[in-house]
Design a protein around this motif. Structure first.
Motif, PDB file in Angstrom:
ATOM      1  N   ASP A 335     -14.530 -16.560  75.613  1.00 15.83           N
ATOM      2  CA  ASP A 335     -15.350 -16.145  76.768  1.00 15.83           C
ATOM      3  C   ASP A 335     -15.571 -14.637  76.754  1.00 15.83           C
ATOM      4  O   ASP A 335     -16.676 -14.159  76.992  1.00 15.83           O
ATOM      5  N   SER A 336     -14.509 -13.882  76.482  1.00 13.78           N
ATOM      6  CA  SER A 336     -14.647 -12.419  76.481  1.00 13.78           C
ATOM      7  C   SER A 336     -15.679 -11.982  75.447  1.00 13.78           C
ATOM      8  O   SER A 336     -16.528 -11.125  75.720  1.00 13.78           O
ATOM      9  N   LEU A 337     -15.633 -12.594  74.258  1.00 13.92           N
ATOM     10  CA  LEU A 337     -16.572 -12.195  73.203  1.00 13.92           C
ATOM     11  C   LEU A 337     -17.996 -12.667  73.517  1.00 13.92           C
ATOM     12  O   LEU A 337     -18.977 -12.019  73.159  1.00 13.92           O
ATOM     13  N   ARG A 338     -18.098 -13.788  74.219  1.00 10.11           N
ATOM     14  CA  ARG A 338     -19.436 -14.248  74.618  1.00 10.11           C
ATOM     15  C   ARG A 338     -20.040 -13.287  75.645  1.00 10.11           C
ATOM     16  O   ARG A 338     -21.208 -12.917  75.553  1.00 10.11           O
ATOM     17  N   PHE A 339     -19.235 -12.855  76.598  1.00  9.90           N
ATOM     18  CA  PHE A 339     -19.760 -11.931  77.605  1.00  9.90           C
ATOM     19  C   PHE A 339     -20.095 -10.575  76.961  1.00  9.90           C
ATOM     20  O   PHE A 339     -21.069  -9.927  77.328  1.00  9.90           O
ATOM     21  N   LEU A 340     -19.302 -10.192  75.961  1.00 11.68           N
ATOM     22  CA  LEU A 340     -19.606  -8.955  75.230  1.00 11.68           C
ATOM     23  C   LEU A 340     -20.949  -9.092  74.507  1.00 11.68           C
ATOM     24  O   LEU A 340     -21.756  -8.162  74.468  1.00 11.68           O
ATOM     25  N   ALA A 387     -10.153  -5.490  67.949  1.00 10.04           N
ATOM     26  CA  ALA A 387     -11.173  -4.459  68.182  1.00 10.04           C
ATOM     27  C   ALA A 387     -12.235  -4.948  69.154  1.00 10.04           C
ATOM     28  O   ALA A 387     -12.680  -4.214  70.042  1.00 10.04           O
ATOM     29  N   ARG A 388     -12.652  -6.210  69.003  1.00  6.26           N
ATOM     30  CA  ARG A 388     -13.712  -6.730  69.872  1.00  6.26           C
ATOM     31  C   ARG A 388     -13.210  -6.947  71.306  1.00  6.26           C
ATOM     32  O   ARG A 388     -13.953  -6.723  72.266  1.00  6.26           O
ATOM     33  N   MET A 389     -11.952  -7.367  71.440  1.00 10.87           N
ATOM     34  CA  MET A 389     -11.396  -7.525  72.793  1.00 10.87           C
ATOM     35  C   MET A 389     -11.258  -6.157  73.465  1.00 10.87           C
ATOM     36  O   MET A 389     -11.500  -6.015  74.666  1.00 10.87           O
ATOM     37  N   ALA A 390     -10.887  -5.150  72.679  1.00 12.03           N
ATOM     38  CA  ALA A 390     -10.778  -3.797  73.235  1.00 12.03           C
ATOM     39  C   ALA A 390     -12.168  -3.309  73.660  1.00 12.03           C
ATOM     40  O   ALA A 390     -12.326  -2.672  74.717  1.00 12.03           O
ATOM     41  N   GLN A 391     -13.178  -3.635  72.868  1.00  8.79           N
ATOM     42  CA  GLN A 391     -14.546  -3.264  73.209  1.00  8.79           C
ATOM     43  C   GLN A 391     -15.002  -3.962  74.493  1.00  8.79           C
ATOM     44  O   GLN A 391     -15.633  -3.345  75.361  1.00  8.79           O
ATOM     45  N   ALA A 392     -14.654  -5.232  74.593  1.00  7.87           N
ATOM     46  CA  ALA A 392     -15.015  -5.983  75.819  1.00  7.87           C
ATOM     47  C   ALA A 392     -14.377  -5.318  77.039  1.00  7.87           C
ATOM     48  O   ALA A 392     -15.028  -5.119  78.072  1.00  7.87           O
ATOM     49  N   GLN A 393     -13.115  -4.966  76.915  1.00  6.32           N
ATOM     50  CA  GLN A 393     -12.405  -4.332  78.035  1.00  6.32           C
ATOM     51  C   GLN A 393     -13.061  -2.989  78.379  1.00  6.32           C
ATOM     52  O   GLN A 393     -13.253  -2.649  79.549  1.00  6.32           O
ATOM     53  N   ALA A 394     -13.449  -2.253  77.317  1.00  6.18           N
ATOM     54  CA  ALA A 394     -14.006  -0.905  77.544  1.00  6.18           C
ATOM     55  C   ALA A 394     -15.374  -0.971  78.243  1.00  6.18           C
ATOM     56  O   ALA A 394     -15.644  -0.161  79.142  1.00  6.18           O
ATOM     57  N   VAL A 395     -16.224  -1.902  77.843  1.00  6.91           N
ATOM     58  CA  VAL A 395     -17.586  -1.889  78.398  1.00  6.91           C
ATOM     59  C   VAL A 395     -17.789  -2.852  79.577  1.00  6.91           C
ATOM     60  O   VAL A 395     -18.717  -2.689  80.359  1.00  6.91           O
ATOM     61  N   LEU A 396     -16.892  -3.845  79.682  1.00  8.37           N
ATOM     62  CA  LEU A 396     -17.082  -4.835  80.766  1.00  8.37           C
ATOM     63  C   LEU A 396     -16.021  -4.729  81.847  1.00  8.37           C
ATOM     64  O   LEU A 396     -16.218  -5.226  82.967  1.00  8.37           O
ATOM     65  N   GLY A 397     -14.898  -4.128  81.510  1.00  4.43           N
ATOM     66  CA  GLY A 397     -13.761  -4.123  82.440  1.00  4.43           C
ATOM     67  C   GLY A 397     -13.893  -3.092  83.562  1.00  4.43           C
ATOM     68  O   GLY A 397     -14.789  -2.272  83.578  1.00  4.43           O
TER      69      GLY A 397
END
Ligand code: SF4
Length: 397
Positions: A335-340, A387-397
């Motif tokens: 889900d996190s990567l889909r939202f990213l 890396a992608r989960m960290a990116q999701a957190q950075a731009v969506l969190g």
């Protein structure tokens, strides 16, 4: 040196040199224009499984924000032969249904068009309530298709849910019943649907990235033989345009987006593709691709395969049963990567991506480095999950 390492180096080198160029490309990555004569005439239709119905091979997905007063895209679709609109209670921040109701009132064409709606409710009673809500909001007395939305649990194909589907059909509130799925065990769900009966239609993630998946192909075959109508979604297999431009798609006939659609229509088992078309220009491109008799050349198909290979590490296939099971805990990787992906690839969807990410339970966004390393080790796409989960957190969190 393995092929994967070579590809990765090639990809990173190409990505760097292509990034500036990508700014001038649309998200379709178009490098070709259609000839004016391409793609005219009636919209092609195909049988929808064993329902006895013929449906247009292209229909509109409405999870984007629709204009509640006069939606140019929907009107253009209808004029162009797209007479089928896919929505859900949750789409358009809850406003998709009312915008479509307005569109139905403006066109007076309900009897000649198709409507799909969906509910993510996890109980037969909840689905019944949601179906009534959908009919009220859409101001219509029936749906053509009602789907259990985004299921990933085989129990949703148990007797209680199938009996509910029967009741919905018998009541006349929906003509056909089924489910959508884009995460987790898609092949398992398709196989079970083919066995249990009672499912008319399945909407599932299918695009140029998935054609070599043997398990999925067998499952598609089983459903096709069982007379289940198969609809493809997530047809663009999107990664950011800066990465897509690496391949420099070249064609005298198709844009990259059109080529992706043509590659799905090459599979006769698929009745229709649902496509989010967020502009009249996009409608024109997709309709033209649907109507032209021209098929992809071997060269064009080869370029799609190359694109799939070179960008695999950025394209999550949603097989959460692999990485999330291995990671343990409640971390929501797919889900996190889909939202990213929504944030990175779709104009105007950034707020929605943040909203969806924020709606995940707190524990779904918590993980350790060890968990993500274990998850990455089983990822068939070779995604750098940490890396992608960290990116999701950075731009969506
Ligand atoms: S991160 Fe990899 S394993 Fe997990 S859902 Fe995506 S593609 Fe599948």
């Amino acid at each position: 040196m393995g092929q994967k390492t070579t590809n990765r180096r090639l990809f990173l080198q190409s990505a760097a040199s292509a990034s500036a160029l990508a700014a001038t490309h649309s998200t379709f990555g178009a490098t070709a224009t259609l000839t004016p004569a391409a793609g005219s005439g009636p919209m092609p239709h195909r049988p929808l499984g064993a329902t006895g119905e013929q449906v247009p091979i292209l229909h509109l997905g409405t999870s984007q924000r629709l204009d509640p007063v006069y939606d140019k895209v929907m009107h253009r679709c209808l004029k162009s032969g797209i007479s089928w609109f896919d929505t859900a209670l949750s789409y358009g921040w809850g406003a998709s249904h009312s915008a479509i109701a307005n569109f139905l009132e403006q066109t007076k064409a309900r009897q000649t068009m198709w409507l799909t709606s969906k509910s993510g409710s996890g109980s037969p009673k909840g689905l019944a309530k949601a179906l009534d809500e959908a009919l009220t909001e859409l101001k219509t007395d029936y749906l053509d298709i009602f789907l259990m939305h985004g299921i990933n649990d085989e129990d949703r194909l148990g007797k209680a849910f199938l009996a509910a589907g029967n009741r919905f059909r018998q009541s006349g509130k929906t003509r056909f019943f089924g489910f959508s799925c884009h995460d987790g065990n898609v092949a398992e769900l398709l196989n079970k649907a083919a066995k249990v009966g009672g499912i008319d239609v399945i909407l599932f993630r299918y695009n140029f990235r998935r054609y070599g998946d043997l398990a999925l192909n067998k499952a598609i075959d089983a459903c096709h033989k069982a007379g289940i109508g198969l609809l493809a979604m997530k047809s663009m297999g999107s990664v950011p345009a800066s990465l897509e431009s690496v391949v420099q798609f070249r064609s005298e006939n198709f844009t990259l987006g059109q080529a992706k659609l043509k590659s799905i229509w090459a599979d006769e088992r698929i009745s229709s593709v649902v496509s989010e078309m967020d502009s009249v220009q996009r409608v024109r491109e997709n309709v033209s691709a649907a109507k032209t008799q021209r098929n992809l050349t071997a060269q064009e198909s080869h370029q799609l395969n190359r694109l799939a290979a070179l960008t695999a590490q950025y394209a999550c296939n949603g097989c959460s049963h692999l990485c999330e099971k291995t990671a343990g805990g409640d971390v929501a990787i797919a889900d996190s990567l889909r939202f990213l992906m929504y944030h990175e690839c779709y104009d105007g969807k950034s707020d929605r991506a943040k909203e969806l990410y924020g709606a995940l339970p707190a524990k779904a966004r918590q993980y350790s480095a060890e968990q993500l390393a274990a998850a990455a080790a089983v990822c068939p796409q070779g995604i750098d999950i940490a890396a992608r989960m960290a990116q999701a957190q950075a731009v969506l969190g």
